[in-house]
Design a protein around this motif. Sequence first.
Motif, mmCIF file in Angstrom:
data_model
loop_
_atom_site.group_PDB
_atom_site.id
_atom_site.type_symbol
_atom_site.label_atom_id
_atom_site.label_comp_id
_atom_site.label_asym_id
_atom_site.label_seq_id
_atom_site.Cartn_x
_atom_site.Cartn_y
_atom_site.Cartn_z
ATOM 1 N N LEU A 27 4.273 6.079 7.910
ATOM 2 C CA LEU A 27 3.842 7.105 6.956
ATOM 3 C C LEU A 27 2.708 6.595 6.086
ATOM 4 O O LEU A 27 1.702 7.288 5.885
ATOM 5 N N VAL A 28 2.851 5.384 5.571
ATOM 6 C CA VAL A 28 1.812 4.804 4.711
ATOM 7 C C VAL A 28 0.507 4.644 5.488
ATOM 8 O O VAL A 28 -0.576 4.964 4.974
ATOM 9 N N HIS A 29 0.597 4.179 6.722
ATOM 10 C CA HIS A 29 -0.613 4.005 7.539
ATOM 11 C C HIS A 29 -1.321 5.333 7.764
ATOM 12 O O HIS A 29 -2.552 5.429 7.657
ATOM 13 N N GLN A 30 -0.559 6.379 8.065
ATOM 14 C CA GLN A 30 -1.157 7.687 8.317
ATOM 15 C C GLN A 30 -1.849 8.242 7.074
ATOM 16 O O GLN A 30 -2.976 8.758 7.147
ATOM 17 N N VAL A 31 -1.187 8.120 5.924
ATOM 18 C CA VAL A 31 -1.748 8.663 4.694
ATOM 19 C C VAL A 31 -2.968 7.861 4.240
ATOM 20 O O VAL A 31 -3.980 8.437 3.811
ATOM 21 N N VAL A 32 -2.895 6.533 4.343
ATOM 22 C CA VAL A 32 -4.034 5.693 3.945
ATOM 23 C C VAL A 32 -5.234 5.966 4.850
ATOM 24 O O VAL A 32 -6.375 6.081 4.381
ATOM 25 N N ARG A 89 -20.186 15.460 11.887
ATOM 26 C CA ARG A 89 -18.837 15.969 12.079
ATOM 27 C C ARG A 89 -17.953 15.555 10.906
ATOM 28 O O ARG A 89 -18.291 14.640 10.156
ATOM 29 N N SER A 90 -16.843 16.220 10.763
ATOM 30 C CA SER A 90 -15.890 15.920 9.696
ATOM 31 C C SER A 90 -14.796 15.003 10.224
ATOM 32 O O SER A 90 -14.271 15.215 11.316
ATOM 33 N N PHE A 91 -14.460 13.973 9.447
ATOM 34 C CA PHE A 91 -13.390 13.053 9.816
ATOM 35 C C PHE A 91 -12.077 13.416 9.125
ATOM 36 O O PHE A 91 -11.112 12.656 9.182
ATOM 37 N N GLU A 92 -12.040 14.564 8.486
ATOM 38 C CA GLU A 92 -10.878 14.945 7.688
ATOM 39 C C GLU A 92 -9.629 15.075 8.554
ATOM 40 O O GLU A 92 -9.673 15.630 9.662
ATOM 41 N N GLN A 93 -8.520 14.539 8.040
ATOM 42 C CA GLN A 93 -7.222 14.662 8.696
ATOM 43 C C GLN A 93 -6.267 15.382 7.749
ATOM 44 O O GLN A 93 -6.244 15.096 6.555
ATOM 45 N N LYS A 94 -5.483 16.270 8.298
ATOM 46 C CA LYS A 94 -4.576 17.051 7.444
ATOM 47 C C LYS A 94 -3.333 16.220 7.098
ATOM 48 O O LYS A 94 -2.654 15.706 7.987
ATOM 49 N N MET A 99 4.054 14.694 2.315
ATOM 50 C CA MET A 99 3.809 13.392 2.953
ATOM 51 C C MET A 99 3.033 12.469 2.016
ATOM 52 O O MET A 99 3.329 11.275 1.916
ATOM 53 N N TYR A 100 2.030 13.014 1.339
ATOM 54 C CA TYR A 100 1.200 12.204 0.445
ATOM 55 C C TYR A 100 2.040 11.621 -0.691
ATOM 56 O O TYR A 100 1.970 10.424 -0.988
ATOM 57 N N ARG A 101 2.858 12.466 -1.314
ATOM 58 C CA ARG A 101 3.696 11.993 -2.411
ATOM 59 C C ARG A 101 4.739 10.987 -1.929
ATOM 60 O O ARG A 101 5.038 10.003 -2.611
ATOM 61 N N ALA A 102 5.280 11.228 -0.741
ATOM 62 C CA ALA A 102 6.269 10.298 -0.188
ATOM 63 C C ALA A 102 5.646 8.936 0.077
ATOM 64 O O ALA A 102 6.277 7.893 -0.152
ATOM 65 N N ALA A 103 4.394 8.920 0.540
ATOM 66 C CA ALA A 103 3.708 7.648 0.802
ATOM 67 C C ALA A 103 3.454 6.886 -0.491
ATOM 68 O O ALA A 103 3.650 5.663 -0.554
ATOM 69 N N ASN A 175 -3.846 6.666 -6.257
ATOM 70 C CA ASN A 175 -3.959 6.942 -4.834
ATOM 71 C C ASN A 175 -3.422 5.764 -4.032
ATOM 72 O O ASN A 175 -3.340 4.637 -4.534
ATOM 73 N N PRO A 176 -3.025 5.992 -2.788
ATOM 74 C CA PRO A 176 -2.402 4.927 -1.991
ATOM 75 C C PRO A 176 -3.314 3.754 -1.695
ATOM 76 O O PRO A 176 -2.856 2.614 -1.610
ATOM 77 N N VAL A 177 -4.616 3.980 -1.545
ATOM 78 C CA VAL A 177 -5.534 2.896 -1.194
ATOM 79 C C VAL A 177 -5.650 1.881 -2.331
ATOM 80 O O VAL A 177 -5.565 0.667 -2.112
ATOM 81 N N ASP A 178 -5.825 2.361 -3.562
ATOM 82 C CA ASP A 178 -5.930 1.448 -4.706
ATOM 83 C C ASP A 178 -4.606 0.724 -4.960
ATOM 84 O O ASP A 178 -4.597 -0.433 -5.380
ATOM 85 N N LEU A 179 -3.488 1.401 -4.717
ATOM 86 C CA LEU A 179 -2.189 0.760 -4.910
ATOM 87 C C LEU A 179 -1.990 -0.390 -3.926
ATOM 88 O O LEU A 179 -1.492 -1.458 -4.291
ATOM 89 N N ILE A 180 -2.377 -0.190 -2.689
ATOM 90 C CA ILE A 180 -2.207 -1.230 -1.675
ATOM 91 C C ILE A 180 -3.174 -2.388 -1.901
ATOM 92 O O ILE A 180 -2.832 -3.554 -1.698
ATOM 93 N N ARG A 181 -4.383 -2.061 -2.344
ATOM 94 C CA ARG A 181 -5.415 -3.086 -2.505
ATOM 95 C C ARG A 181 -5.092 -4.062 -3.645
ATOM 96 O O ARG A 181 -5.503 -5.212 -3.610
ATOM 97 N N ALA A 182 -4.362 -3.604 -4.647
ATOM 98 C CA ALA A 182 -4.113 -4.420 -5.836
ATOM 99 C C ALA A 182 -3.033 -5.468 -5.579
ATOM 100 O O ALA A 182 -2.044 -5.208 -4.885
ATOM 101 N N GLU A 183 -3.247 -6.635 -6.148
ATOM 102 C CA GLU A 183 -2.225 -7.686 -6.087
ATOM 103 C C GLU A 183 -1.091 -7.374 -7.055
ATOM 104 O O GLU A 183 0.087 -7.588 -6.746
ATOM 105 N N HIS A 184 -1.438 -6.851 -8.231
ATOM 106 C CA HIS A 184 -0.451 -6.413 -9.210
ATOM 107 C C HIS A 184 -0.865 -5.047 -9.745
ATOM 108 O O HIS A 184 -2.068 -4.758 -9.873
ATOM 109 N N VAL A 185 0.113 -4.219 -10.060
ATOM 110 C CA VAL A 185 -0.128 -2.905 -10.645
ATOM 111 C C VAL A 185 0.545 -2.872 -12.011
ATOM 112 O O VAL A 185 1.766 -3.025 -12.121
ATOM 113 N N VAL A 186 -0.262 -2.699 -13.051
ATOM 114 C CA VAL A 186 0.243 -2.634 -14.420
ATOM 115 C C VAL A 186 0.273 -1.171 -14.848
ATOM 116 O O VAL A 186 -0.763 -0.499 -14.837
ATOM 117 N N VAL A 187 1.451 -0.692 -15.224
ATOM 118 C CA VAL A 187 1.630 0.714 -15.578
ATOM 119 C C VAL A 187 2.206 0.796 -16.990
ATOM 120 O O VAL A 187 3.169 0.086 -17.311
#
Length: 200
Positions: A27-32, A89-94, A99-103, A175-187
């Motif tokens: 799921l994470v791979h598909q959404v990212v 062409r468009s690379f958009e994927q539905k 799914m996005y929130r679950a990821a 967004n999922p990309v920034d969350l995965i890229r970070a070593e630590h997430v401060v909230v």
Amino acid sequence: MQINTLDSKKPVTLNDAIFGREFTEDLVHQVVTAYRNAGRAGTKAQKSRSDLSGTTKKFKKQKGGGARHGDYRAPIFVGGGRAFAARPRSFEQKVNRKMYRAAVATILAELNRQERLKVVDAFDVEAAKTKLLAAKLAGYGLGRTLIVTDTGTEALFLAARNLPHVAVLDTASVNPVDLIRAEHVVVTVDALKKIEEWLA
């Protein structure tokens, strides 16, 4: 489920339905992948033989001269058109909202399990100076960090601009990309509650 804040060490209760989810790699791979593809311009274009200017006159007789050719715009010739020309062409994927929130919830849960999710009461700097933010992160022992806050001043966003591995987002921009890229997430606590409301 509870987690201690970095500054006051007070425990904060986390929503088990969000931060207790199992990690779903597919799921994470598909959404990212869909998220990154949505940022692609898709404007690459090449010219086929029909797009080139120039004469279409047959430059030699059909027989007796070896290979048969029509005009010089054929892909085999230098300056000719591209055989399979790329078109815009468009690379958009539905990806639907569920799914996005679950990821995002899955990524947050995994960050929490790996102790890469840090909660603070508030996060800000006194002035828009990079060294102030760098010193504050070093005090927490953090390196490549994503800071999520809704109460940060403009000084915090400006101070983070010159730090290549530090980003500051509000809850609407998580967004999922920034969350995965970070070593630590401060909230911050306020941002955490808004994220839980969004993902609940």
